[in-house]
Design an enzyme around this catalytic site. Structure first.
Site, short mmCIF file in Angstrom:
data_model
loop_
_atom_site.label_atom_id
_atom_site.label_comp_id
_atom_site.label_asym_id
_atom_site.label_seq_id
_atom_site.Cartn_x
_atom_site.Cartn_y
_atom_site.Cartn_z
N HIS A 67 0.80 -1.24 0.00
CA HIS A 67 0.00 0.00 0.00
C HIS A 67 0.83 1.29 0.00
CE1 HIS A 67 -4.01 -1.41 -0.21
NE2 HIS A 67 -3.93 -2.17 0.87
N ASP A 104 -1.76 -5.63 -3.69
CA ASP A 104 -1.99 -4.34 -3.02
C ASP A 104 -0.69 -3.58 -2.80
OD1 ASP A 104 -4.67 -4.91 -3.11
OD2 ASP A 104 -5.05 -4.64 -0.97
N HIS A 152 -6.58 -4.00 -5.05
CA HIS A 152 -6.26 -2.62 -5.41
C HIS A 152 -5.59 -2.51 -6.78
CE1 HIS A 152 -7.39 -0.11 -1.91
NE2 HIS A 152 -7.43 -1.30 -1.34
N HIS A 204 -4.33 -13.08 -2.86
CA HIS A 204 -4.51 -11.86 -2.07
C HIS A 204 -5.65 -11.97 -1.06
CE1 HIS A 204 -4.29 -7.71 -0.96
NE2 HIS A 204 -5.59 -7.61 -1.12
N HIS A 287 -4.61 -8.95 2.60
CA HIS A 287 -5.91 -8.30 2.41
C HIS A 287 -6.54 -7.71 3.67
CE1 HIS A 287 -9.38 -7.38 0.01
NE2 HIS A 287 -10.15 -8.36 0.41
MN LIG Z 1 -6.70 -5.93 -0.29
#
Ligand SMILES: [Mn+2]
Length: 383
Positions: A67, A104, A152, A204, A287
């Protein structure tokens, strides 16, 4: 292969990402649109060569959500090489370690572009070394970097949660949007799951009622701009976490995922069932933010790994990665969360290892063997 017309100096590109002079004041890399287009073009070809269910042999490090937390991604990469190698700044010491990333990479954090570009570039570099072997023996492409798709890495999500905005802010509205669309085209080719050593299945989100066999993953045809059915569960599902009758009963094993508003949640019986039918030791997924960075469910048949410590700069969670050694034994490394970057800088700017930042320490937990492995300590995962 686009090998003939490479003009992106991939070594230099990676070096400029990894060997940042001063992490304390790190802001952002400056990207040329042309470099991004070249990188996207090269990585696209690699994803096309891979199967929807990627495979890799241990030893391997499995990484959860990143992220856009770029310094944390670099800490993770650094954690697998020796200090000596880091000091010598040899890029290939990074690309020679095996990794499975569970997706992600983008959104939420401030450095989505750096994160996705660095993992893409390491995968491209990795191939440059094996390409001759691949051509000579026509063997399957044995990548060191498996980059799975997360929820994502889908257009509707990274339109809204940071990636598009970051690209537009940094490259200008027009170019940023164009590159954003190109990235999403690449994402649609990413593999959706990975089998580690034949016995650990990674994705994920989670498992699915439609996961009848490993072949059912491989038969998902890419590109996949719209993620539906089995692919949607692989990217979006969650385990039923709260102990309810549904979470421990044999039927139904799956329910609508009310929290996400799409895909499913699955219970312990579903995990047991999938492990038995697909002959798996363990399912590893990401996740969900986990305060300790990792969490076992379903009698240690399911492991959640989350690798973004201090998620969104507002949660005191740790991050974790999973190491699978050559014998299939597991150990988990936990990363403490990072303090805000405004903490007092060190006197030296020779900091190239993210985990040498002040107030950041990486704690390796006592290596342990989960119960699924403890009875067969020397059993290799390889068939
Ligand atoms: Mn996720």
């Amino acid at each position: 292969m686009a090998d003939d017309n490479i003009t992106l100096d991939i070594h230099q590109f990676i070096k400029s990402h990894l060997f940042v002079k001063n992490w304390i004041n790190y802001r952002q890399h400056v990207y040329e649109k042309s470099d991004l287009l070249l990188l996207i073009g090269q990585i696209m070809e690699l994803f096309k060569m891979e199967k929807t269910l990627a495979t890799i042999s241990p030893p391997v490090t499995i990484v959860g959500d990143i992220h856009g937390q770029y310094p944390d991604l670099v800490r993770i990469l650094n954690s697998r090489i020796s200090k000596e190698e880091a000091k010598q700044k040899i890029v290939t010491s990074y690309s020679s370690n095996r990794f499975v990333f569970l997706g992600d990479y983008v959104d939420r954090g401030n450095h989505s572009i750096e994160c996705i570009c660095l993992v893409f570039a390491l995968k491209v570099l990795d191939l440059k070394f094996v390409s001759l072997l691949v051509i000579m023996f026509q063997i399957a492409y044995p990548t060191n970097f498996v980059l799975l798709r997360g929820n994502h890495e889908t257009k509707a999500i990274n339109f809204a949660y940071g990636f598009r905005e970051e690209l537009e802010n940094r490259l200008g509205k027009k170019d940023g949007f164009e590159i954003w669309e190109k990235f999403n085209e690449v994402f649609s080719f990413m593999p959706l799951a990975c089998l580690v050593g034949g016995r650990i299945l990674c994705m994920h989100g989670g498992i699915s009622e439609k996961l009848e066999s490993l072949d059912s993953i491989d038969s998902i045809v890419r590109p996949l701009p719209e993620v539906t059915d089995l692919a949607q569960d692989l990217l979006w599902s969650d385990p039923m976490d709260v102990q309810t009758l549904a979470s421990i009963s044999d039927t139904p094993k799956y329910a609508k995922n009310i929290v996400r508003g799409l895909a499913h949640s699955f219970n312990d019986a579903a995990v047991r069932d999938v492990c038995r039918r697909l002959n798996l030791h363990l399912v590893v997924r990401a996740h969900q933010m986990i305060p300790e960075g990792f969490k076992f469910n379903s009698d240690r048949k399911l492991l959640t790994i989350f690798s973004a410590p201090r998620y969104m700069n507002e949660s005191d969670n740790r991050g974790a990665t999973l190491q699978v050694d050559v014998n299939g034994q597991l150990s988990i490394s936990v990363m403490r969360y990072t303090k805000p970057l405004r903490t007092k800088a060190l006197g030296s700017d020779e900091i190239t290892r993210g985990d040498h930042l002040p107030d950041i320490s990486r704690k390796k937990s006592n290596s342990f063997i989960p119960s699924t492995f403890s009875s067969s300590k020397s059993t290799s995962l390889k068939k």
